[in-house]
Design a protein around this motif. Structure first.
Motif, PDB file in Angstrom:
ATOM      1  N   ALA A  33       0.832  -1.214   0.000  1.00  0.00           N
ATOM      2  CA  ALA A  33       0.000   0.000   0.000  1.00  0.00           C
ATOM      3  C   ALA A  33       0.863   1.258   0.000  1.00  0.00           C
ATOM      4  N   SER A  34       1.989   1.212   0.698  1.00  0.00           N
ATOM      5  CA  SER A  34       2.884   2.376   0.723  1.00  0.00           C
ATOM      6  C   SER A  34       3.453   2.636  -0.669  1.00  0.00           C
ATOM      7  N   LEU A  35       3.776   1.560  -1.376  1.00  0.00           N
ATOM      8  CA  LEU A  35       4.271   1.718  -2.752  1.00  0.00           C
ATOM      9  C   LEU A  35       3.202   2.302  -3.659  1.00  0.00           C
ATOM     10  N   ALA A  36       1.958   2.079  -3.297  1.00  0.00           N
ATOM     11  CA  ALA A  36       0.854   2.650  -4.080  1.00  0.00           C
ATOM     12  C   ALA A  36       0.494   4.037  -3.576  1.00  0.00           C
ATOM     13  N   GLY A  37       1.334   4.613  -2.694  1.00  0.00           N
ATOM     14  CA  GLY A  37       1.189   6.019  -2.332  1.00  0.00           C
ATOM     15  C   GLY A  37       0.551   6.314  -0.997  1.00  0.00           C
ATOM     16  N   ARG A  38       0.213   5.287  -0.213  1.00  0.00           N
ATOM     17  CA  ARG A  38      -0.467   5.537   1.062  1.00  0.00           C
ATOM     18  C   ARG A  38       0.527   5.723   2.210  1.00  0.00           C
ATOM     19  N   LYS A  39       0.052   6.393   3.268  1.00  0.00           N
ATOM     20  CA  LYS A  39       0.783   6.365   4.540  1.00  0.00           C
ATOM     21  C   LYS A  39       0.226   5.189   5.327  1.00  0.00           C
ATOM     22  N   THR A  40       1.116   4.301   5.735  1.00  0.00           N
ATOM     23  CA  THR A  40       0.653   3.024   6.269  1.00  0.00           C
ATOM     24  C   THR A  40       1.243   2.703   7.642  1.00  0.00           C
ATOM     25  N   MET A  41       0.512   1.854   8.369  1.00  0.00           N
ATOM     26  CA  MET A  41       0.983   1.433   9.696  1.00  0.00           C
ATOM     27  C   MET A  41       0.473   0.034   9.995  1.00  0.00           C
ATOM     28  N   THR A  42       1.215  -0.684  10.834  1.00  0.00           N
ATOM     29  CA  THR A  42       0.724  -1.922  11.430  1.00  0.00           C
ATOM     30  C   THR A  42       1.076  -1.862  12.903  1.00  0.00           C
ATOM     31  N   ALA A  43       0.386  -2.672  13.703  1.00  0.00           N
ATOM     32  CA  ALA A  43       0.688  -2.696  15.140  1.00  0.00           C
ATOM     33  C   ALA A  43       0.703  -4.136  15.608  1.00  0.00           C
ATOM     34  N   THR A  44       1.640  -4.431  16.500  1.00  0.00           N
ATOM     35  CA  THR A  44       1.800  -5.814  16.938  1.00  0.00           C
ATOM     36  C   THR A  44       2.435  -5.855  18.311  1.00  0.00           C
ATOM     37  N   SER A  45       2.790  -7.056  18.738  1.00  0.00           N
ATOM     38  CA  SER A  45       3.518  -7.254  19.977  1.00  0.00           C
ATOM     39  C   SER A  45       4.609  -8.294  19.726  1.00  0.00           C
ATOM     40  N   ALA A  83       8.260   7.723  -6.364  1.00  0.00           N
ATOM     41  CA  ALA A  83       7.003   7.782  -7.116  1.00  0.00           C
ATOM     42  C   ALA A  83       6.056   6.755  -6.529  1.00  0.00           C
ATOM     43  N   ALA A  84       4.776   6.871  -6.884  1.00  0.00           N
ATOM     44  CA  ALA A  84       3.797   5.860  -6.467  1.00  0.00           C
ATOM     45  C   ALA A  84       3.385   5.066  -7.694  1.00  0.00           C
ATOM     46  N   TYR A  85       3.187   3.780  -7.485  1.00  0.00           N
ATOM     47  CA  TYR A  85       2.728   2.923  -8.586  1.00  0.00           C
ATOM     48  C   TYR A  85       1.485   3.514  -9.254  1.00  0.00           C
ATOM     49  N   GLY A  86       1.579   3.643 -10.551  1.00  0.00           N
ATOM     50  CA  GLY A  86       0.385   3.998 -11.313  1.00  0.00           C
ATOM     51  C   GLY A  86       0.005   5.466 -11.262  1.00  0.00           C
ATOM     52  N   VAL A  87       0.828   6.303 -10.641  1.00  0.00           N
ATOM     53  CA  VAL A  87       0.487   7.725 -10.548  1.00  0.00           C
ATOM     54  C   VAL A  87       1.299   8.511 -11.575  1.00  0.00           C
ATOM     55  N   ASP A  88       0.633   9.296 -12.381  1.00  0.00           N
ATOM     56  CA  ASP A  88       1.261  10.191 -13.359  1.00  0.00           C
ATOM     57  C   ASP A  88       2.197   9.486 -14.338  1.00  0.00           C
ATOM     58  N   GLY A  89       1.903   8.257 -14.658  1.00  0.00           N
ATOM     59  CA  GLY A  89       2.693   7.567 -15.669  1.00  0.00           C
ATOM     60  C   GLY A  89       3.988   6.954 -15.175  1.00  0.00           C
ATOM     61  N   TYR A  90       4.222   7.031 -13.844  1.00  0.00           N
ATOM     62  CA  TYR A  90       5.445   6.425 -13.323  1.00  0.00           C
ATOM     63  C   TYR A  90       5.261   4.921 -13.166  1.00  0.00           C
ATOM     64  N   ARG A  91       6.272   4.172 -13.586  1.00  0.00           N
ATOM     65  CA  ARG A  91       6.286   2.752 -13.287  1.00  0.00           C
ATOM     66  C   ARG A  91       7.734   2.334 -13.099  1.00  0.00           C
TER      67      ARG A  91
END
Lengths: 370, 273
Positions: A62-74, A210-218
């Motif tokens: 998801a981060s590669l697709a441009g999102r700010k991402t998080m997970t939480a664990t122990s 860049a983010a996947y699929g944004v503005d023609g970047y791949r």
């Protein structure tokens, strides 16, 4: 009024989180529960994945697709995530990994506090790699450092670990949320798609992303050693340059990232080095020692990594001893000892029975060292 | 873009696959199918795990992501949920997807997320040197099964079907044009689709099983494959030996990205008294 886990979820949303993936584990589960409720209402994505590894993989994608991402664990879940955390280091994927520590090893103590993951947070995955690890000691600070974790992650294009402990995660405290916060977002591509290098060796060591699929970047992303184009390479010079750049991009910012809180240190003869929940007991012990006429002081790191080496050395330079109370068998005490290089003795104080370290226990160590 | 060579990163060729490997045939079938979809390269994301099959994305000029061993579906789930408009294709192998990645495989199928999985089944761990995989047929040899595989193997297509995939098909590289039509159907399917492509590995599998000749191995796949319809008429023993091909599942069921979007939409609706 809120708990540390709630403050973490709140801070993440304030910092721009729009994608969370996780797997239930005590004592971190409330972070997922709060976000399961709040993310879809904001159009964000909440995913409960089939396991910890999947959750880590999903936030990287998801981060590669441009999102700010998080997970939480122990603890046990953090162990499972380690290979993909290494991938995020190598492929330079911004993301935040929250680890609410519990007692270990193995299943250990799911509902009792510990600080046993200090070294896992630094060296859990294989190979040399940078690490940024933040450790708050209150609910309010959990909010602030969660925001900072996102900002550092985006600025440095690297995973950042927020290391809580069970006490901070579950204590309920009054929090005044800051009226405004600074939010950092990763630098976008600096060249048109046909000339864009996803792993360019920039002067500051952080390649624009860049983010996947944004503005023609791949572009190609791999966990293999790669050149500036992102494709695998076996060229020793390229491999060396990559590994050194990854380390240097954090090392060169170490002074700026490193964050310590100093209390009564100016004339301190006995320095207490403590972080997370233990630092609260340590502060009480230092105050009581001062009341008894002992020149005690507290050095509290909020960044465990990069390790605040200079601050430790400065505090220890004129001290009789540095006391390091922690809820493990001396993981940080070793690091303090290394930083001091014999300038003064280090007194480790360990508690690994699932109970919190008490101010009186630290005070006794201060008295003995004074 | 319709010609398959339009989708190749020609500067990355020649590829790293061994002489006689079938993976290039699968790649070509994928590209022929993708070429008929009317997509631009920027709309497509190809994700792989680790192994021979998983080097495929390196040769395809789209958004490509070569992940950790067995975890391609987890990264792909993140990409797809973050950007449901991207066409996400997952390329994996029998060991990658059904051993280390087995849990992700069944859960992605259960979730019915709109991913197309092309699973190259060559009955072996090729890149690591010929160890047994969950698909190695009983009795066949591998470097970690030197006396013959004594574990029964997975029927991968049946596994996907049981877990809830909405499109499941199998074909061998002996029929590459049938394979590409199945891949096209999988790409067009909104939901979790699996195409199991049976592909020869003369180097790691064949060499240990008296089948080191690449042409012979393709011929073996051709002779031993049979349509599921014809297989149904065979005696039990012959049916067990056969590689059944064709479309096993083609059903419709709610797709995960769509269901999530509906949830978001529902939560945004103003509350009325």
């Amino acid at each position: 009024m809120m708990t540390g886990n709630e403050a973490c979820a709140d801070g993440a949303l304030a910092a721009g989180l729009t994608f969370f993936a996780g797997y239930p584990i005590t004592p971190s589960s409330e972070i997922a529960e709060v976000l399961a409720e709040r993310l879809p209402r904001r159009g964000g994505v909440f995913l409960q994945m089939e396991d910890e590894i999947a959750a880590m993989g999903a936030i990287i994608g998801a981060s590669l697709a441009g999102r700010k991402t998080m997970t939480a664990t122990s603890g046990p879940g953090f162990s499972l995530k380690q290979e993909n955390i290494g991938f995020a280091c190598m492929a330079e994927i911004p993301c935040v990994v929250v680890n609410v520590q519990r007692g270990g090893p193995s299943t250990g103590l799911p509902t009792m506090p510990a600080q046993g993951d200090v070294m896992q947070a630094r060296w859990g995955t294989h190979g040399d790699h940078p690490a940024i690890v933040l450790a708050p000691n209150s609910v309010a600070e959990t909010y602030d450092l969660t925001v900072r974790a996102f900002n550092l992650s985006e600025a440095c294009r690297t995973p950042v670990i927020l290391l809580l402990d069970e006490i901070i995660a579950h204590v309920t405290e009054k929090v005044a949320l800051p009226p405004r916060i600074d939010v950092v977002t990763r630098a976008g591509p600096d060249a048109p798609p046909d000339r864009f290098l996803p792993y360019r060796h920039t002067p500051d060591g952080v390649p624009p992303m860049a983010a996947y699929g944004v503005d023609g970047y791949r572009f190609h992303v791999t966990g293999l050693a790669h050149d500036e184009t992102g494709f695998p390479t076996n060229d020793p010079r390229e491999i060396d340059a990559l590994n050194r750049r990854l380390a240097a991009k954090i090392d060169r910012r170490a002074a700026e990232i490193t964050d310590v809180v100093r209390e009564s240190l100016d004339d301190a003869e006995v320095v207490v080095f403590a972080y997370g929940c233990v630092s609260r007991a340590a502060r009480q012990a230092v105050r009581e020692a001062r009341a008894e006429g002992i020149a005690a002081g507290l050095l509290r790191p909020r960044t465990l990594w990069p390790f605040p080496e200079a601050a430790v050395r400065a505090a220890g330079a004129r001290a009789k001893a540095v006391v390091v109370p922690e809820m493990n068998l001396g993981q940080m005490a070793h690091e303090v000892e290394w930083a001091l290089r014999g300038a003064c003795p280090v007194v480790p104080f360990a508690r690994v029975d699932g109970l919190a370290i008490r101010p009186s226990q630290i005070l006794a160590e201060i008295r003995a060292a004074a | 873009m319709s010609g398959y060579d339009d989708w190749l990163r020609l500067d990355k060729l020649p590829h790293i696959w061994c002489p006689g490997c079938g993976d290039g045939i699968v790649l070509k079938a994928i590209l022929r199918a993708v070429g008929r979809m009317g997509w631009t390269p920027g709309q497509v994301c190809m994700v792989s795990g680790i192994g021979c099959s998983s080097r495929t994305p390196g040769y395809v000029d789209v958004n490509t992501l070569h992940t950790t061993h067995g975890r391609a579906l987890t990264f792909a789930t993140g990409v797809k949920m973050a950007r449901p408009d991207l066409q996400v294709i997952v390329v994996t192998g029998d060991g990658d997807a059904t051993a280390i990645g087995g849990n992700h495989f069944i859960h992605a199928a259960r979730r019915n997320i709109d991913l197309t999985v092309i699973l190259y089944n060559n009955w072996i761990y090729g890149m690591t040197g010929g160890q047994a995989s969950p698909a190695t047929p009983a009795g066949r040899r591998a470097s970690t099964a030197p006396f013959g595989m004594i574990e029964p193997s997975f029927d991968i297509a049946a596994l996907a079907a049981a877990a809830g995939a909405t499109f499941v098909a199998r074909e061998t590289v002996a029929k590459p044009f049938v394979l590409d039509k199945l891949i096209e159907r999988a790409l067009r399917k909104k939901g979790f689709s699996l195409v199991e492509a049976m592909t020869p590995c003369p180097t790691a599998f064949g060499r240990r099983n008296h089948q080191a000749d690449a042409v012979e191995m393709v011929e073996y796949l051709r002779i031993h494959s049979t349509s599921k319809e014809r297989a149904a008429t065979l005696p039990e023993e012959e049916r067990r030996e056969a590689i059944t091909t064709g479309v096993f599942v083609d059903i419709d069921r709610p797709e995960f990205c769509g269901e999530y979007a509906k949830l978001v939409e529902r939560l945004r609706e103003p509350v009325t008294a």
